[in-house]
Design an enzyme around this catalytic site. Structure first.
Site, PDB file in Angstrom:
ATOM      1  N   GLY A  39      23.043 -11.736 -10.331  1.00 53.38           N
ATOM      2  CA  GLY A  39      24.366 -11.749 -10.937  1.00 53.38           C
ATOM      3  C   GLY A  39      25.096 -10.469 -10.581  1.00 53.38           C
ATOM      4  N   ARG A  91      15.277 -18.484  -8.751  1.00 54.23           N
ATOM      5  CA  ARG A  91      14.696 -19.818  -8.890  1.00 54.23           C
ATOM      6  C   ARG A  91      15.128 -20.674  -7.702  1.00 54.23           C
ATOM      7  NH1 ARG A  91      18.819 -23.079 -10.221  1.00 54.23           N
ATOM      8  NH2 ARG A  91      20.571 -22.171 -11.357  1.00 54.23           N
ATOM      9  N   SER A 134      22.875 -18.496  -5.885  1.00 53.38           N
ATOM     10  CA  SER A 134      22.915 -17.120  -5.378  1.00 53.38           C
ATOM     11  C   SER A 134      21.985 -16.899  -4.189  1.00 53.38           C
ATOM     12  CB  SER A 134      22.534 -16.141  -6.498  1.00 53.38           C
ATOM     13  OG  SER A 134      23.457 -16.200  -7.555  1.00 53.38           O
ATOM     14  N   HIS A 175      19.127  -2.950 -19.525  1.00 52.39           N
ATOM     15  CA  HIS A 175      19.585  -3.007 -20.904  1.00 52.39           C
ATOM     16  C   HIS A 175      18.322  -3.068 -21.757  1.00 52.39           C
ATOM     17  CE1 HIS A 175      21.818  -3.730 -24.463  1.00 52.39           C
ATOM     18  NE2 HIS A 175      21.842  -5.056 -24.447  1.00 52.39           N
ATOM     19  N   SER A 202      55.711   8.558 -24.447  1.00 49.51           N
ATOM     20  CA  SER A 202      56.885   9.169 -25.079  1.00 49.51           C
ATOM     21  C   SER A 202      56.533   9.728 -26.455  1.00 49.51           C
ATOM     22  CB  SER A 202      57.997   8.128 -25.222  1.00 49.51           C
ATOM     23  OG  SER A 202      57.643   7.163 -26.209  1.00 49.51           O
TER      24      SER A 202
END
Length: 338
Positions: free
Chosen positions: A25, A47, A52, A107, A251
């Site tokens: 991915g 797989r 991909s 992760h 601003s």
């Protein structure tokens, strides 16, 4: 806080190892290609039938079925979705994690919440780029890098940190900085940021602003520009120099409105709700909820996703973006190849 750079890493430590990147991915694409370009031996594990497979082969990467790629590797990087990782690991990777091998994540979710429990004699670490995969690849190709987090969970061989530094350096992290952390800290802060600010908080704020203006009779086009399109202008300034520099660039009227009216929208009640989100993350309640949702086929996920796609802000935005063809120039994502 310890921060490391390329000078602190020895890429030779991983150049003589076989690396398996499981998944292709956004992060799999980026890390596999960056490793290859850094002179590492990389195999992508996918797989059979994966869309991909050809994408990876077309850029010169070796591709094998997941189980074979993991079995032949010294270092296995798991870059599959959190909700799929435990089953893929148990079915196709676990038996290959023999003593002394390196099991790696970008992760901490699966390790921190114990959805994956590696054997005690395996080395386990995390290298987590602080940016999406397509940016990790883009920055590497232009000679820069995205900062990475490094965490060690298990270190039976005593050299896991050195291997982790080498890996982070090979994907470009050492050019920007490799920050040492823990699996717990990375996981819980990452989930909180996604839910409360970066994704959940931001998109909910944008939609609420859009709805407030359109319900008051203002045109949806004006609401889109003010509440979504111009968000990038502000975020770019925040990214470059923080809140103070952003305020320096707007601003005086905008800054006064920011400082006096912003806290009326995001206030102590908002912070209290954020603390509730964090408590669910810390206790594992969110992780269990998400994994249960995934096991049941993601019905709520799909319903909410469809509702979001049907929100008026999406159709208005699609029409307005057709008037701005320059938005498509230099895109990081090309779905046909990455």
């Amino acid at each position: 806080m310890n921060i490391y750079y390329d000078k602190d890493a020895n890429l030779d430590l991983i150049r003589d190892k076989q690396i398996a990147v499981i998944g292709y991915g956004s992060q799999g694409f980026a890390q596999a290609n960056n490793l290859k370009d850094s002179g590492c031996n990389v195999t992508v594990g996918l797989r059979h039938g994966s869309t991909s497979w050809k994408k990876a082969e077309n850029v010169g990467l070796k591709v094998l079925p997941v189980a074979q790629a993991a079995a032949e590797a010294d270092l296995v990087m798991m870059l599959v979705p959190d909700e799929l990782a435990p089953d893929i690991y148990a079915r196709e990777v676990a038996e290959s994690i023999t003593p002394g091998k390196y099991l790696v994540f970008s992760h901490g979710f699966s390790i921190h919440y114990k959805f994956i429990e590696p054997p005690d004699d395996a080395n386990v670490f995390m290298v987590a780029p602080k940016g999406p995969g397509h940016l990790v690849r883009h920055e590497y190709k232009r000679g820069a890098g995205v900062p990475c987090l490094l965490a060690i969970s298990q270190d039976p061989t005593g050299n896991t940190k050195s291997i982790g530094l080498a890996y982070a350096s090979a994907i470009g992290g050492g050019r920007a900085g490799i920050i040492e952390t823990t699996f717990r800290e990375e996981t819980e802060t990452d989930l909180f940021g996604e839910q409360a600010v970066l994704c959940g908080g931001l998109t909910s704020l944008i939609k609420a602003g859009f709805e407030t203006l359109t319900e008051a009779g203002y045109s949806p086009e004006m609401a889109y520009f003010e509440c979504l399109h111009e968000m990038k202008l502000i975020v770019d300034l925040l990214y470059e120099g923080g809140i103070s520099e952003m305020r320096y660039s707007i601003s005086n009227t905008a800054q006064y409105g920011d400082m006096t009216r912003g806290p009326l929208v995001v206030n102590d009640e908002t912070k209290h709700r954020m603390q509730g989100l964090l408590a669910d993350i810390q206790s594992g309640a969110f992780a269990r909820d998400w994994m249960k949702e995934a096991r049941n086929g993601r019905p709520r996920f799909q319903q909410l996703d469809q509702q979001a796609r049907e929100h008026p802000i999406e159709s208005v935005g699609a029409r307005l973006r057709e008037m701005m063809p320059w938005l498509n120039q230099g895109r990081l994502v090309d779905k046909a190849s990455n």
